[in-house]
Design an enzyme around this catalytic site. Structure first.
Site, PDB file in Angstrom:
ATOM      1  N   LYS A  13       4.904  19.060   0.129  1.00 51.34           N
ATOM      2  CA  LYS A  13       5.024  18.803  -1.309  1.00 51.34           C
ATOM      3  C   LYS A  13       3.743  18.168  -1.835  1.00 51.34           C
ATOM      4  CE  LYS A  13       7.281  14.357  -0.387  1.00 51.34           C
ATOM      5  NZ  LYS A  13       8.589  13.662  -0.321  1.00 51.34           N
ATOM      6  N   TYR A  21     -18.081  -2.187 -16.035  1.00 53.16           N
ATOM      7  CA  TYR A  21     -17.322  -2.679 -17.186  1.00 53.16           C
ATOM      8  C   TYR A  21     -16.739  -4.072 -16.947  1.00 53.16           C
ATOM      9  CZ  TYR A  21     -17.296   2.214 -18.798  1.00 53.16           C
ATOM     10  OH  TYR A  21     -17.640   3.475 -19.209  1.00 53.16           O
TER      11      TYR A  21
HETATM   12  C1  LIG Z   1       8.768  13.329   1.091  1.00 53.20           C
HETATM   13  C2  LIG Z   1      10.026  13.590   1.805  1.00 53.20           C
HETATM   14  C3  LIG Z   1      10.038  13.696   3.213  1.00 53.20           C
HETATM   15  C4  LIG Z   1       8.835  13.379   4.072  1.00 53.20           C
HETATM   16  O1  LIG Z   1       8.684  11.975   4.129  1.00 53.20           O
HETATM   17  P1  LIG Z   1       7.546  11.320   5.055  1.00 53.20           P
HETATM   18  O2  LIG Z   1       7.853   9.878   5.059  1.00 53.20           O
HETATM   19  O3  LIG Z   1       6.246  11.634   4.387  1.00 53.20           O
HETATM   20  O4  LIG Z   1       7.671  11.983   6.372  1.00 53.20           O
HETATM   21  C5  LIG Z   1      11.220  14.060   3.827  1.00 53.20           C
HETATM   22  N1  LIG Z   1      12.332  14.303   3.103  1.00 53.20           N
HETATM   23  C6  LIG Z   1      12.367  14.182   1.754  1.00 53.20           C
HETATM   24  C7  LIG Z   1      13.625  14.427   1.023  1.00 53.20           C
HETATM   25  C8  LIG Z   1      11.218  13.820   1.065  1.00 53.20           C
HETATM   26  O5  LIG Z   1      11.254  13.689  -0.267  1.00 53.20           O
END
Ligand SMILES: *Cc1c(COP(=O)(O)O)cnc(C)c1O
Length: 402
Positions: A44, A276
């Site tokens: 993702k 800044y």
């Molecule tokens: C992002 C996510 C994962 C992976 O989590 P990690 O801690 O990066 O391994 C697994 N399951 C779901 C539902 C997620 O949203």
């Protein structure tokens, strides 16, 4: 200017090198940890900033048999790129592209009746059987079906299954505190998960996969592996939390190296305000180096005064504020040339900071550091034992090893 030249000049300013060989090795290490469970590569948010398509391909080559995304659009983009591995996506809103997902053989997560109704409607319209994975809220308090509502969701799913509109391919859940080994919620969620799975199976659900483990649970909790583990951050070689160990402790290697080329090195007198707000004032005559990346590239503004960078073998710290496109480091009189390589983070073996160091400098987690690197920073995907030099033509070298 040719397109190739435009791409290679963009990498001169800054680049995120993505070591696909390391990613493959991480997948193999995680599969070994997962025992008999299958491995889902969670890609993702553009593969946690590493590039979803090349990372998904590399993960599949190394033995991942599932891919996971949050949004359906992310899932459909993987299909459009030719990835035909089993693929689950779990973050839906009403009106989502259910039919496209069904037609692309994407498994869809359902946490509520509204989603079940949309998916069965889309399956009827498509004349296809949807693959649905029912998600239980076993205690996270985020997405997922509450235990009280589970019987109704299971019953309705079974009715749709009998009508040929869907197949329940999975029963699953997600942990709240797997990154804090020993947290009492972990055992409570596991118990609740077993109960909710058992209930659904008693009613007649025959899932292909039951799953609850994210990276931290994959690494620390064998009893949570079930049929499938969903690993995200660990694929990219980053520990879910320092409490669980360093990447090296876990047999993982960070995949992303973020570097930039100094845009300017100059002498300034003592008492000179920097960036800044003048939150840094030079303590005496010194040299300043201009690092041409800023918060628009995903360098947190919270790193002002704290973010570490390796330049010519020495750690330097963001002096004063991180601006939109650039920040400054005090080079203490050293005079690297413009163009010298500034490494913000990487695996750490050449003395550079890691994403975890940046997380600590900014009061956040390493997940946020890598996922927020902006689209203006080119990703340079390297295959097998890469060695890339500042300003080098890494894409051309990709795959040649060395
Ligand atoms: C992002 C996510 C994962 C992976 O989590 P990690 O801690 O990066 O391994 C697994 N399951 C779901 C539902 C997620 O949203």
């Amino acid at each position: 200017m040719s397109e190739t030249a435009a791409v290679s000049t963009a990498t001169l300013r800054a680049r995120a090198e993505i070591d696909l060989g390391a990613l493959r090795a991480n997948v193999r290490a995680l599969r070994a940890r997962a025992g008999g469970a299958a491995l889902m590569a969670v890609v993702k948010s553009d593969g946690y900033g590493h590039g979803a398509v090349p990372c998904a391909r590399a993960a599949v080559e190394a033995g991942a048999t599932w891919l996971g995304t949050a949004t359906p659009e992310e899932a459909l983009a993987l299909r459009a790129a030719g990835l035909d591995t089993r693929l689950l996506c779990w973050l839906w809103v009403p009106g989502g592209p259910w039919r496209q997902a069904i037609e692309a053989d994407v498994d869809v997560a359902v946490s509520a009746l509204w989603a079940l109704r949309e998916v069965t409607g889309a399956a009827r319209a498509a004349g296809r059987t949807a693959r649905v994975q029912l998600k239980a809220d076993t205690g996270l308090g985020r997405n997922g079906c509450q235990p009280e509502d589970w019987p109704e969701l299971v019953a309705e799913a079974l009715r749709a299954e009998e009508a040929g509109l869907l197949r329940v391919t999975g029963l699953w859940s997600h942990f709240a505190c797997a990154d804090e080994p020993g947290h009492p919620s972990i055992a409570a969620q596991l118990t609740r998960f077993r109960e909710m799975v058992a209930y659904a199976e008693e009613q007649g659900v025959r899932p292909e996969v039951r799953h609850i483990a994210n990276s931290p649970a994959t690494l620390t909790l064998p009893e949570a592996h079930f049929d499938l583990v969903r690993t995200g951050i660990a694929l990219y070689g980053i520990s879910p939390s320092p409490e669980i160990g360093t990447p090296a402790d876990l047999g993982l290697r960070p995949v992303m190296t973020l570097s930039a080329s100094l845009a300017l090195v100059k002498h300034v007198p003592g008492g000179h305000g920097v960036s800044y707000g003048h939150h840094y004032v030079t303590p005496g005559p010194t040299t300043l180096g201009l690092v041409p990346v800023g918060y628009a590239d995903g360098i947190p503004r919270h790193a002002s005064g704290t973010g570490p960078v390796l330049i010519q073998g020495k750690w330097r710290t963001a002096a004063g504020r991180v601006a939109m496109d650039q920040f400054v480091v005090d080079l203490g009189g050293d005079e690297p040339e413009a163009g010298a390589r500034a490494v913000l983070f990487g695996p750490g073996d050449e003395g550079e900071p890691t994403a975890e160091d940046w997380a600590q400098a900014c009061g956040t987690i390493a997940y946020e550091i890598v996922t927020r690197i902006g689209t203006r920073v080119p990703r340079v995907h390297l295959d097998a034992a890469p060695r890339v030099h500042a300003g080098g033509d890494a894409e051309v070298n990709a795959g040649t090893g060395g």
